[in-house]
Write an enzyme that holds these catalytic residues in place. Structure first.
Site, PDB file in Angstrom:
ATOM      1  CD1 TRP A 108      -2.223  -1.981   1.883  1.00  0.00           C
ATOM      2  CD2 TRP A 108      -2.926  -1.301   0.021  1.00  0.00           C
ATOM      3  NE1 TRP A 108      -2.889  -3.081   1.474  1.00  0.00           N
ATOM      4  CE2 TRP A 108      -3.567  -2.769   0.442  1.00  0.00           C
ATOM      5  CE3 TRP A 108      -3.308  -0.664  -0.966  1.00  0.00           C
ATOM      6  CZ2 TRP A 108      -4.536  -3.191  -0.245  1.00  0.00           C
ATOM      7  CZ3 TRP A 108      -4.211  -1.296  -1.906  1.00  0.00           C
ATOM      8  CH2 TRP A 108      -4.901  -2.460  -1.539  1.00  0.00           C
ATOM      9  CG  ASP A 178      -3.008   3.838   4.562  1.00  0.00           C
ATOM     10  OD1 ASP A 178      -4.199   3.787   5.153  1.00  0.00           O
ATOM     11  OD2 ASP A 178      -2.952   3.381   3.580  1.00  0.00           O
ATOM     12  CE  LYS A 202      -8.739  -3.014   4.056  1.00  0.00           C
ATOM     13  NZ  LYS A 202      -7.385  -2.331   3.532  1.00  0.00           N
TER      14      LYS A 202
HETATM   15  C1  LIG Z   1      -7.113  -1.923   2.258  1.00  0.00           C
HETATM   16  C2  LIG Z   1      -6.126  -0.789   2.285  1.00  0.00           C
HETATM   17  C3  LIG Z   1      -5.829   0.084   1.308  1.00  0.00           C
HETATM   18  C4  LIG Z   1      -6.694   0.499   0.156  1.00  0.00           C
HETATM   19  O1  LIG Z   1      -7.918   0.654   0.405  1.00  0.00           O
HETATM   20  P1  LIG Z   1      -9.258   0.920  -0.635  1.00  0.00           P
HETATM   21  O2  LIG Z   1     -10.209   1.394   0.197  1.00  0.00           O
HETATM   22  O3  LIG Z   1      -9.580  -0.594  -1.301  1.00  0.00           O
HETATM   23  O4  LIG Z   1      -8.473   2.011  -1.615  1.00  0.00           O
HETATM   24  C5  LIG Z   1      -4.965   1.210   1.473  1.00  0.00           C
HETATM   25  N1  LIG Z   1      -4.049   1.059   2.404  1.00  0.00           N
HETATM   26  C6  LIG Z   1      -4.263   0.187   3.381  1.00  0.00           C
HETATM   27  C7  LIG Z   1      -3.130   0.196   4.496  1.00  0.00           C
HETATM   28  C8  LIG Z   1      -5.179  -0.648   3.365  1.00  0.00           C
HETATM   29  O5  LIG Z   1      -5.009  -1.935   4.155  1.00  0.00           O
END
Ligand SMILES: *Cc1c(COP(=O)(O)O)cnc(C)c1O
Length: 368
Positions: A108, A178, A202
């Protein structure tokens, strides 16, 4: 009509995302599905400009502020486009000097770095790719660029199961994080960040909402030329996340989850419970003759626990038998194989205890 009432049977869902939500929240949403508190309609059917909805989104924001202790000079935005859209929004809005530093600790972070390369000079100032992202690099004295607009991290690496236990030394530069897979899993000091963001699917709610917590001075009209209206933080900040139709139902569920977390005792209590759950699994892995964790101990995530047997066929057998026993989504990410148990806030402790029991049994049956 079937006279018998259908038994509801729920599995232990170890999915990395979309993931398990608190049962209490799902039941409450079910009760309110046809008639939300006397409005005679579902939240799904409601105008986002209605009084009832206005109260839902404002209360959600207030509860989140309360939970995370978000200072007044930070804005909370409820957006769409997933975490992935932030990979572009961040450079478009923050790259005033067209320079940013990225710490690449997984897929990511790598995707975010690659996206930033489209908009300016993105520097990879640290990486753990040399050892399949199984650790967090030492970030105490990195070559942070003098003109960097920000330093970027992915705080919890969902796929590889690592987590920053201490934030990097950004040498005074704005930190952007993030936190998709560790959002609300433990207390955070918001003031250490310029931007904290995450997709909610998540650890908070249904897919379709991304929450951005951003310091006010970073919200400006001075964005990269050509930035679409919808991709400017200012557009959403000026309009209370209601410039256009927000992901209304998703925000409503997030709001319920915020209240659920408050009822559990807030983020301190969440952290204690998450540590307890993770310890059950890691302690077992550390003593197991069959299974082993794949991450350097000091960098282990509380949320995502990858492990392997070292034999792909045995891994597949484990995933299959676990599924038959009611433990779903234990297969590792398609890019890394093995297994991964995601044990987010809403995974009850019994789920982890029962998984370990099952792993013990599988070990006994599959070791000579
Ligand atoms: C799942 C995830 C993403 C991507 O998320 P989307 O909502 O599918 O774009 C980005 N960063 C992390 C850390 C993730 O776990």
């Amino acid at each position: 009509m079937d006279e018998e009432e259908k038994e509801v049977s729920r599995v232990y869902n170890f999915s990395a995302g979309p993931a398990v939500l608190p049962e209490e929240v799902l039941k409450e949403a079910a009760e309110e599905m046809l008639d939300y508190r006397g409005t005679g309609m579902s939240v799904m059917e409601m105008s986002h400009r209605s009084k009832a909805y206005e109260a839902i989104i404002r209360e959600a924001e207030a509860d989140l502020r309360d939970l995370m202790n978000i200072p007044d000079n930070y804005r909370v935005l409820f957006l769409q486009g997933g975490a992935s859209q932030q990979f572009a929004m961040i450079p478009m809005n923050l790259m005033k000097n067209k320079v940013a530093d990225y710490i690449v600790t997984g897929q990511w972070a790598k995707k975010a770095y690659q996206e930033a390369c489209i908009y300016g000079k993105a520097n990879k100032i640290a990486s753990s790719e040399d050892q399949t992202f199984s650790y967090i690099p030492d970030c105490s004295d990195l070559p942070v660029s003098e003109d960097a607009d920000y330093v970027y991290i992915c705080e919890n690496n969902t796929i590889y199961g690592t987590k920053f236990k201490t934030l990097p030394n950004t040498k005074g530069k704005t930190l952007v994080a993030d936190v998709s897979s560790c959002f609300l899993s433990e207390p955070v000091d918001v003031t250490r960040y310029g931007v904290i963001y995450g997709g909610v699917q998540k650890n908070i709610g249904p897919a379709g909402v991304v929450i951005v917590i951003i310091r006010e001075d970073l919200i400006t009209e001075d964005v990269l030329p050509g930035t679409p209206t919808m991709l400017k933080y200012k557009t959403h900040a000026d309009n209370g996340s209601m410039y256009n139709t927000p992901p209304a139902y998703g925000i409503y569920i997030c709001g319920k989850v915020f209240k659920w977390i408050k009822k559990q005792g807030g983020l301190e209590a969440m952290k204690a419970l998450n540590e307890k759950k993770a310890a059950i699994l890691y302690d077992f892995l550390d003593g197991s003759r069959l299974f082993k964790g794949t991450v350097r101990k000091e960098d282990r995530s509380l949320m995502n626990v990858p492990f392997v047997t070292g034999d792909e066929e045995l891994d597949a057998k484990f995933v299959k038998e676990a599924r038959a026993a009611g433990f779903e989504n234990l297969k590792g990410h398609r890019t890394v194989g093995g297994m991964r148990a995601s044990i987010y806030n809403a995974m009850p402790i019994e789920g982890v205890e029962k998984l370990v029991e099952f792993m013990k049994k599988f070990e006994a049956e599959n070791m000579e």
